[in-house]
Design an enzyme around this catalytic site. Structure first.
Site, mmCIF file in Angstrom:
data_model
loop_
_atom_site.group_PDB
_atom_site.id
_atom_site.type_symbol
_atom_site.label_atom_id
_atom_site.label_comp_id
_atom_site.label_asym_id
_atom_site.label_seq_id
_atom_site.Cartn_x
_atom_site.Cartn_y
_atom_site.Cartn_z
ATOM 1 N N SER A 117 0.754 -1.219 -0.113
ATOM 2 C CA SER A 117 -0.045 -0.006 0.202
ATOM 3 C C SER A 117 0.768 1.317 -0.051
ATOM 4 O O SER A 117 1.985 1.285 0.531
ATOM 5 C CB SER A 117 -0.794 0.062 1.235
ATOM 6 O OG SER A 117 -1.432 1.239 1.386
ATOM 7 N N TYR A 140 -2.484 0.417 9.824
ATOM 8 C CA TYR A 140 -2.642 -0.304 8.684
ATOM 9 C C TYR A 140 -1.355 -0.109 7.824
ATOM 10 O O TYR A 140 -0.679 -1.103 7.270
ATOM 11 C CB TYR A 140 -3.969 0.198 7.852
ATOM 12 C CG TYR A 140 -3.871 -0.159 6.566
ATOM 13 C CD1 TYR A 140 -4.132 -1.525 5.980
ATOM 14 C CD2 TYR A 140 -3.691 0.816 5.572
ATOM 15 C CE1 TYR A 140 -4.159 -1.848 4.815
ATOM 16 C CE2 TYR A 140 -3.699 0.445 4.348
ATOM 17 C CZ TYR A 140 -3.720 -0.713 3.890
ATOM 18 O OH TYR A 140 -3.780 -1.155 2.526
ATOM 19 N N LYS A 178 -17.408 -2.065 0.565
ATOM 20 C CA LYS A 178 -16.311 -1.478 1.333
ATOM 21 C C LYS A 178 -16.939 -0.482 2.215
ATOM 22 O O LYS A 178 -16.134 0.074 2.974
ATOM 23 C CB LYS A 178 -15.180 -1.147 0.275
ATOM 24 C CG LYS A 178 -14.389 -2.280 -0.309
ATOM 25 C CD LYS A 178 -13.420 -1.651 -1.190
ATOM 26 C CE LYS A 178 -12.330 -0.792 -0.439
ATOM 27 N NZ LYS A 178 -11.275 -1.754 0.289
#
Length: 333
Positions: A117, A140, A178
């Site tokens: 990411s 994250y 999502k």
């Protein structure tokens, strides 16, 4: 057989569909369907089997797959909620799970293509795949960063291809499950159809209203990059997957609104017109995001290009227009 973890999710389901388009249906989808709505992403796909994530990990650790050798594992399974604060859950789900599959693939000599990411870069202004530019802002991003670090230690002695993809802001079909983590384009599509307006954050970090800039990439291009590495097993490493262009959130809003207006036979409006008519509404920047928000991202694409990937990436205007047509087609069905 090809394995796609997170295969009922956004990017994973697009990879499954892309494999089908290549004539490949011998696919094992691995996911967690406790939130069952994700199944809809696979209803037009052909797969050979499905396994719950926990069962899949247990079988891998027990060696239950025996002599069976998967052709590749696309590891898209992760918690991608940047607002998730449970570090124990995040590290188990994103870091330990990824390590387990990495070692399995190395032992079995299976190509391992995994989702990293752009959150690994945090608030930096340089987005290049080197350690000095990495400083994640949330757990994250840290879970993805730490696994990339682990991969870097493995790469010099790898026994099979390993490719990690630092996805920037991905948008496109199959993301409807999502919720708040769906793309801005998806939220704008629904907002405009329901209220005739779209909402963006007011200015922050020195940017004007809606002028915070991100590298927005269509999931079509994400799948294309994944498949290029599948087709070029001699290439390994960690690669940015963006477009190399930072575009303001206002461009997303304009593209969505004008795409919907044109589908209704109405002329496109300029950004100034959209603002003047109140179609673009700017809301206060959330307190919870202050200090944890990337106001600017722009992928340095030199590493991917040097590896040999030559295809052009869709602009926001091109990609969002195609996405709107897909969403309208699904709504009509």
């Amino acid at each position: 057989m090809v394995v796609v973890t997170g295969g009922a999710g956004f990017i994973g389901a697009n990879i499954v569909k892309g494999l089908n388009d290549r004539g490949i249906g011998d696919i094992l989808v691995v996911d967690n369907l406790e939130k069952g709505d994700k199944f809809r992403n696979l209803t037009d796909c052909e797969i050979a089997d499905y396994l719950d994530k926990r069962e899949f990990i247990a079988r891998v650790e027990r060696g239950d797959f025996g002599r069976a050798k998967f052709k590749a594992i696309f590891h898209e399974g992760a918690c991608s909620d940047t607002m998730e604060h449970n570090g124990v859950y995040m590290m188990q789900n994103n870091y330990e799970y990824s390590k387990t599959l990495l070692h399995y693939c190395q032992a079995k000599k299976i190509p391992y293509l995994y989702a990293s990411s752009a959150a690994t870069y945090g608030a930096g202004k340089i987005f290049k795949e080197t350690r000095e530019h990495e400083a994640p802002l949330n757990v994250y991003g840290y879970s993805k960063f730490l696994f990339d670090q682990y991969v870097r230690r493995i790469l010099p002695k790898k026994t099979a291809p390993i490719a990690g993809f630092r996805y920037f802001n991905v948008y496109g079909p199959r993301e409807q499950h999502k919720g708040r983590m769906a793309s801005v384009a998806f939220h704008h599509f629904n907002q405009f159809r329901e209220t005739g307006k779209v909402k963006l954050f007011e200015g922050s970090d020195g940017y004007g209203n809606g002028e915070q800039r991100r590298d927005f990439i269509s999931v079509e291009d994400v799948v294309s990059v994944n498949f290029w590495f599948l087709d070029h097993p001699g290439k390994s490493g960690i690669f940015n997957v963006g477009t190399g262009r930072a575009q303001p959130f206002n461009d997303i809003a304009s593209s969505v609104v004008n795409g919907l207006r044109q589908s209704a036979g109405k002329p496109a409006l300029s950004l100034a017109d959209l603002q003047r008519e109140g179609i673009l509404e700017y809301i206060a920047f959330p307190e919870a995001l202050k200090g944890k928000y990337q106001s600017f991202t722009q992928a340095d694409m030199s590493t991917l290009r040097k590896a040999g990937y030559k295809k052009d990436f869709l602009t926001v205007e091109q990609g969002v227009s195609r996405y709107i047509q897909s969403l309208l087609g699904n709504a009509h069905r």
